[in-house]
Scaffold this motif. Structure first.
Motif, PDB file in Angstrom:
ATOM      1  N   ILE A 160       0.865  -1.183   0.000  1.00 45.51           N
ATOM      2  CA  ILE A 160       0.000   0.000   0.000  1.00 45.51           C
ATOM      3  C   ILE A 160       0.903   1.235   0.000  1.00 45.51           C
ATOM      4  CG2 ILE A 160      -1.738   1.318   1.277  1.00 45.51           C
ATOM      5  CD1 ILE A 160      -2.675  -1.371   2.471  1.00 45.51           C
ATOM      6  N   PRO A 161       0.773   2.126  -0.980  1.00 38.89           N
ATOM      7  CA  PRO A 161       1.651   3.294  -1.032  1.00 38.89           C
ATOM      8  C   PRO A 161       1.332   4.304   0.082  1.00 38.89           C
ATOM      9  CG  PRO A 161       0.652   2.851  -3.181  1.00 38.89           C
ATOM     10  CD  PRO A 161      -0.092   2.042  -2.168  1.00 38.89           C
ATOM     11  N   ARG A 162       2.235   4.420   1.047  1.00 40.25           N
ATOM     12  CA  ARG A 162       2.095   5.458   2.069  1.00 40.25           C
ATOM     13  C   ARG A 162       2.391   6.828   1.468  1.00 40.25           C
ATOM     14  NH1 ARG A 162       0.772   8.766   4.866  1.00 40.25           N
ATOM     15  NH2 ARG A 162       1.249   9.260   7.031  1.00 40.25           N
ATOM     16  N   LYS A 163       3.441   6.871   0.647  1.00 35.71           N
ATOM     17  CA  LYS A 163       3.781   8.077  -0.105  1.00 35.71           C
ATOM     18  C   LYS A 163       4.126   7.667  -1.522  1.00 35.71           C
ATOM     19  CE  LYS A 163       5.672  10.633   3.874  1.00 35.71           C
ATOM     20  NZ  LYS A 163       6.885  11.300   4.418  1.00 35.71           N
ATOM     21  N   LYS A 164       3.809   8.555  -2.474  1.00 37.26           N
ATOM     22  CA  LYS A 164       4.054   8.243  -3.870  1.00 37.26           C
ATOM     23  C   LYS A 164       4.568   9.481  -4.607  1.00 37.26           C
ATOM     24  CE  LYS A 164       0.814   6.024  -6.078  1.00 37.26           C
ATOM     25  NZ  LYS A 164      -0.446   5.750  -6.831  1.00 37.26           N
ATOM     26  N   TRP A 165       5.577   9.252  -5.451  1.00 40.32           N
ATOM     27  CA  TRP A 165       6.067  10.292  -6.349  1.00 40.32           C
ATOM     28  C   TRP A 165       5.737   9.885  -7.770  1.00 40.32           C
ATOM     29  CZ3 TRP A 165       8.100   9.188  -1.722  1.00 40.32           C
ATOM     30  CH2 TRP A 165       8.438  10.255  -0.881  1.00 40.32           C
ATOM     31  N   ILE A 166       5.162  10.800  -8.541  1.00 33.88           N
ATOM     32  CA  ILE A 166       4.736  10.510  -9.913  1.00 33.88           C
ATOM     33  C   ILE A 166       5.744  11.104 -10.886  1.00 33.88           C
ATOM     34  CG2 ILE A 166       2.935  10.876 -11.639  1.00 33.88           C
ATOM     35  CD1 ILE A 166       0.938  11.040  -9.281  1.00 33.88           C
ATOM     36  N   ILE A 167       6.295  10.243 -11.733  1.00 35.84           N
ATOM     37  CA  ILE A 167       7.269  10.650 -12.747  1.00 35.84           C
ATOM     38  C   ILE A 167       6.607  10.541 -14.118  1.00 35.84           C
ATOM     39  CG2 ILE A 167       9.473  10.108 -13.845  1.00 35.84           C
ATOM     40  CD1 ILE A 167      10.404   8.955 -11.189  1.00 35.84           C
ATOM     41  N   LYS A 168       6.695  11.620 -14.915  1.00 35.59           N
ATOM     42  CA  LYS A 168       6.192  11.599 -16.285  1.00 35.59           C
ATOM     43  C   LYS A 168       7.376  11.595 -17.241  1.00 35.59           C
ATOM     44  CE  LYS A 168       1.654  13.681 -15.510  1.00 35.59           C
ATOM     45  NZ  LYS A 168       0.735  14.786 -15.874  1.00 35.59           N
ATOM     46  N   LEU A 169       7.304  10.696 -18.225  1.00 36.15           N
ATOM     47  CA  LEU A 169       8.390  10.527 -19.175  1.00 36.15           C
ATOM     48  C   LEU A 169       8.143  11.332 -20.441  1.00 36.15           C
ATOM     49  CD1 LEU A 169       8.975   6.660 -18.952  1.00 36.15           C
ATOM     50  CD2 LEU A 169      10.172   8.468 -17.695  1.00 36.15           C
ATOM     51  N   ALA A 170       9.239  11.739 -21.061  1.00 35.46           N
ATOM     52  CA  ALA A 170       9.160  12.439 -22.340  1.00 35.46           C
ATOM     53  C   ALA A 170       8.739  11.463 -23.438  1.00 35.46           C
ATOM     54  CB  ALA A 170      10.507  13.073 -22.664  1.00 35.46           C
ATOM     55  N   ARG A 209       3.718   7.365 -18.824  1.00 36.76           N
ATOM     56  CA  ARG A 209       4.085   7.826 -20.163  1.00 36.76           C
ATOM     57  C   ARG A 209       2.813   8.166 -20.919  1.00 36.76           C
ATOM     58  NH1 ARG A 209       3.095   3.730 -23.757  1.00 36.76           N
ATOM     59  NH2 ARG A 209       2.884   1.631 -22.883  1.00 36.76           N
ATOM     60  N   TYR A 210       2.967   8.986 -21.951  1.00 36.81           N
ATOM     61  CA  TYR A 210       1.787   9.458 -22.687  1.00 36.81           C
ATOM     62  C   TYR A 210       1.337   8.426 -23.715  1.00 36.81           C
ATOM     63  CZ  TYR A 210      -1.461  12.549 -25.046  1.00 36.81           C
ATOM     64  OH  TYR A 210      -2.601  13.101 -25.562  1.00 36.81           O
ATOM     65  N   ASP A 211       0.043   8.125 -23.681  1.00 32.40           N
ATOM     66  CA  ASP A 211      -0.583   7.229 -24.643  1.00 32.40           C
ATOM     67  C   ASP A 211      -2.003   7.743 -24.850  1.00 32.40           C
ATOM     68  OD1 ASP A 211      -1.993   5.155 -25.947  1.00 32.40           O
ATOM     69  OD2 ASP A 211      -0.626   3.644 -25.171  1.00 32.40           O
ATOM     70  N   GLY A 212      -2.199   8.472 -25.927  1.00 38.54           N
ATOM     71  CA  GLY A 212      -3.483   9.121 -26.152  1.00 38.54           C
ATOM     72  C   GLY A 212      -4.663   8.184 -26.292  1.00 38.54           C
ATOM     73  N   VAL A 213      -4.393   6.931 -26.666  1.00 38.69           N
ATOM     74  CA  VAL A 213      -5.486   5.964 -26.841  1.00 38.69           C
ATOM     75  C   VAL A 213      -5.846   5.307 -25.519  1.00 38.69           C
ATOM     76  CG1 VAL A 213      -6.208   3.840 -27.996  1.00 38.69           C
ATOM     77  CG2 VAL A 213      -4.825   5.533 -29.224  1.00 38.69           C
ATOM     78  N   ARG A 214      -4.846   4.703 -24.847  1.00 43.25           N
ATOM     79  CA  ARG A 214      -5.113   3.982 -23.600  1.00 43.25           C
ATOM     80  C   ARG A 214      -5.343   4.915 -22.416  1.00 43.25           C
ATOM     81  NH1 ARG A 214      -0.271   1.096 -22.231  1.00 43.25           N
ATOM     82  NH2 ARG A 214      -1.515   0.306 -20.489  1.00 43.25           N
ATOM     83  N   GLY A 215      -4.776   6.122 -22.470  1.00 36.53           N
ATOM     84  CA  GLY A 215      -4.810   6.982 -21.289  1.00 36.53           C
ATOM     85  C   GLY A 215      -5.839   8.090 -21.303  1.00 36.53           C
ATOM     86  N   TRP A 216      -6.958   7.879 -21.991  1.00 36.04           N
ATOM     87  CA  TRP A 216      -7.944   8.953 -22.107  1.00 36.04           C
ATOM     88  C   TRP A 216      -8.549   9.349 -20.760  1.00 36.04           C
ATOM     89  CZ3 TRP A 216     -13.059   7.942 -20.757  1.00 36.04           C
ATOM     90  CH2 TRP A 216     -13.403   6.588 -20.630  1.00 36.04           C
ATOM     91  N   ARG A 217      -8.534   8.426 -19.792  1.00 39.42           N
ATOM     92  CA  ARG A 217      -9.094   8.762 -18.474  1.00 39.42           C
ATOM     93  C   ARG A 217      -8.170   9.701 -17.687  1.00 39.42           C
ATOM     94  NH1 ARG A 217     -13.399   5.571 -16.816  1.00 39.42           N
ATOM     95  NH2 ARG A 217     -13.813   3.727 -18.080  1.00 39.42           N
ATOM     96  N   PRO A 233      12.798  11.674 -17.944  1.00 37.28           N
ATOM     97  CA  PRO A 233      11.724  12.239 -17.121  1.00 37.28           C
ATOM     98  C   PRO A 233      11.544  13.731 -17.387  1.00 37.28           C
ATOM     99  CG  PRO A 233      13.701  11.895 -15.796  1.00 37.28           C
ATOM    100  CD  PRO A 233      13.980  11.314 -17.142  1.00 37.28           C
ATOM    101  N   VAL A 234      10.290  14.154 -17.505  1.00 33.94           N
ATOM    102  CA  VAL A 234      10.016  15.579 -17.716  1.00 33.94           C
ATOM    103  C   VAL A 234       9.480  16.235 -16.444  1.00 33.94           C
ATOM    104  CG1 VAL A 234       9.624  15.343 -20.181  1.00 33.94           C
ATOM    105  CG2 VAL A 234       7.710  15.043 -18.618  1.00 33.94           C
ATOM    106  N   SER A 235       9.001  15.417 -15.512  1.00 33.87           N
ATOM    107  CA  SER A 235       8.527  15.975 -14.242  1.00 33.87           C
ATOM    108  C   SER A 235       8.504  14.891 -13.173  1.00 33.87           C
ATOM    109  CB  SER A 235       7.130  16.586 -14.393  1.00 33.87           C
ATOM    110  OG  SER A 235       6.161  15.572 -14.649  1.00 33.87           O
ATOM    111  N   ARG A 236       8.640  15.313 -11.925  1.00 32.74           N
ATOM    112  CA  ARG A 236       8.513  14.412 -10.776  1.00 32.74           C
ATOM    113  C   ARG A 236       7.840  15.199  -9.664  1.00 32.74           C
ATOM    114  NH1 ARG A 236      11.165  12.617  -5.929  1.00 32.74           N
ATOM    115  NH2 ARG A 236      11.266  10.319  -5.766  1.00 32.74           N
TER     116      ARG A 236
END
Length: 228
Positions: free
Chosen positions: A74-84, A135-143, A90-93
């Motif tokens: 269970i994540p007590r704390k989480k850091w979100i990394i977005k990839l280019a 990572r960005y996926d315009g089809v799978r990640g519409w939510r 990584p473009v953001s954390r």
């Protein structure tokens, strides 16, 4: 300790298996037609990082003849990394505002609450700190505006809790909570949402930890039951 196989495993699952391993453990063993993460003497250990529906049938079959422990992070704390766009840089954390607690086991436990009544079954909860790589996926990640979770990475384990039976589940009901109590009362006492408290009550009823004893207006009231 035999060599830990990590073939086709996600990083979080692999890291948790390494963290959990002890001398004498055997890994990736075939038992009754299923591949088991860790065999420790007579105990079969399964590490599950996804929802419990995916493993319910496997557990039910194994519990007929074996002692099984389900390990769940269970994540007590989480850091979100977005990839280019290259999928590597990584473009953001950023740190997620959400904080997990042991109570979050009820999000998954509603899928198999009856199993904790089986003396062969136990759950070990691990409160962890993790990174979630997207990572960005315009089809799978519409939510999520196009972003999908690519992998999860373990940073560290900060706490753990073993649940061996319905009796252990009584600890999730605060001793300060006056009986009889409603779902709303439980939500306030545990500082959780009403939705979470509903799941808690559902599971606790199935396990025989609480029982309905009346009503207050339209709200069902519950009281603790003695479990064996």
């Amino acid at each position: 300790m035999s060599k830990i196989s990590t073939l086709n495993e996600k990083p979080l699952h692999e890291a948790l298996k390494r963290w959990y391993a002890q001398t004498g453990d055997i890994f990736e063993v075939s038992v009754d037609g299923f591949v088991i993460d860790i065999v420790r003497g007579d105990l079969l250990v399964e590490i599950q990082t996804r929802n419990f529906s995916a493993i319910k049938r496997k557990l039910e079959k194994l519990l007929i003849d074996h002692s099984v422990r389900l390990v769940y992070p269970i994540p007590r704390k989480k850091w979100i990394i977005k990839l280019a766009d290259d999928g590597n840089s990584p473009v953001s954390r950023r740190k997620s505002p959400k904080h997990g607690s042991f109570e979050h086991i009820f999000e998954e436990l509603i899928r198999l609450p009856e199993l904790l009544k089986d003396p062969n079954f136990s759950i070990e909860l691990l409160l962890i700190e993790e990174e979630e790589v997207r990572r960005y996926d315009g089809v799978r990640g519409w939510r999520r505006r196009g972003w999908v979770t690519d992998e999860r990475r373990l940073l560290r384990v900060v706490d753990k809790l073993i649940l061996n039976s319905p009796t252990d589940m009584q600890a999730f009901i605060p001793t300060t909570l006056t009986e009889p109590f409603s779902v709303n009362d439980l939500a306030r006492a545990t500082d959780n949402s009403r939705r979470m408290a509903q799941k808690m009550v559902y599971c606790l009823r199935i396990m025989g930890c609480v029982a309905p004893v009346g009503k207050r207006a339209n709200a069902i009231l519950y009281a603790r039951r003695t479990t064996e």
